[in-house]
Scaffold this active site. Structure first.
Site, mmCIF file in Angstrom:
data_model
loop_
_atom_site.group_PDB
_atom_site.id
_atom_site.type_symbol
_atom_site.label_atom_id
_atom_site.label_comp_id
_atom_site.label_asym_id
_atom_site.label_seq_id
_atom_site.Cartn_x
_atom_site.Cartn_y
_atom_site.Cartn_z
ATOM 1 N N LYS A 121 0.669 -1.871 7.439
ATOM 2 C CA LYS A 121 -0.497 -1.379 8.173
ATOM 3 C C LYS A 121 -1.401 -2.542 8.577
ATOM 4 O O LYS A 121 -1.782 -2.677 9.746
ATOM 5 C CB LYS A 121 -1.271 -0.373 7.328
ATOM 6 C CG LYS A 121 -2.482 0.216 8.044
ATOM 7 C CD LYS A 121 -3.196 1.263 7.199
ATOM 8 C CE LYS A 121 -4.002 0.633 6.092
ATOM 9 N NZ LYS A 121 -4.860 1.614 5.376
ATOM 10 N N ASP A 139 -2.311 4.609 9.467
ATOM 11 C CA ASP A 139 -3.267 4.934 8.408
ATOM 12 C C ASP A 139 -3.295 6.456 8.221
ATOM 13 O O ASP A 139 -2.482 7.175 8.805
ATOM 14 C CB ASP A 139 -4.654 4.382 8.739
ATOM 15 C CG ASP A 139 -5.265 5.021 9.978
ATOM 16 O OD1 ASP A 139 -4.627 5.912 10.592
ATOM 17 O OD2 ASP A 139 -6.385 4.633 10.347
#
Length: 208
Positions: A121, A139
């Protein structure tokens, strides 16, 4: 409609709704974004932005962090939560940057995820926002909204990332993910999706 059509419609709808979507973390260079994103784990971006000015005033380079200790770094980031783990990761990450990358933040995911505390991420965020590369930042908002849109039925973040890479135009993917954050906070929330106010209401499978 197939997944590709829904993805393209979502890109256009969110672009119209949130034309100026950018990362909400405040930073001035790649290292600052890397560290701010690490601090944002289980912590709000707003809180991180309160903490980082003093942190980045004290530590200006990867070498500054590498020469410090987790205990010293921890004093600056205590209000971010999980500060002991985060401070250890930041110092270890800085040491690896200095030893393996000449103190320079790498511009690719494979090298970034070698750094302590850095997952896909964060690596995607850095690659997209700093280096302008196609990126998919998976996310909680991204996972929730893209699943509601019927773009996948997955739980694994890496699998979701690659599924979305196949559906999204590469040039749009990074900003699309920023827009999902804004939409997830304002409209398509975890507890109560405000479908009547959603710019994607007309084609979201949840409402068809």
């Amino acid at each position: 409609m197939d997944k590709k059509q829904i993805a393209l419609m979502a890109v256009d709808a969110l672009k119209a709704e949130y034309p100026d979507a950018i990362c909400s973390l405040v930073y001035t260079d790649p290292l600052q974004l890397l560290i701010a994103t690490r601090l944002a784990a289980q912590c709000t971006d707003a809180r991180v932005n309160i903490v980082t000015p003093a942190l980045f005033e004290r530590f200006k380079t990867a070498q500054d962090f590498a020469d410090s200790t987790p205990e010293e770094v921890a004093e600056y980031i205590k209000s971010c939560g999980l500060y002991k783990t985060k401070s250890k990761d930041i110092v270890a990450m800085a040491k690896m940057l200095c030893e393996d990358f000449d103190g320079i933040v790498p511009d690719n995911i494979d090298d970034l995820i070698k750094l302590p505390g850095i997952g896909r991420k964060t690596a995607n965020l850095v690659c997209g926002d700093i280096f302008g590369k196609p990126a998919v930042v998976v996310d909680t908002h991204c996972i929730r909204i893209t699943k509601r849109l019927g773009l996948h039925n997955l739980k694994d973040q890496k699998k979701i990332e690659f599924a979305l890479r196949d559906l999204l135009p590469p040039k749009e993917s990074n900003e699309f993910c920023h827009r999902l954050v804004l939409h997830g906070r304002a409209v398509c929330t975890a507890r109560n999706a405000k479908c009547e106010s959603c710019c994607m209401d007309g084609f979201c499978p949840k409402n068809i």
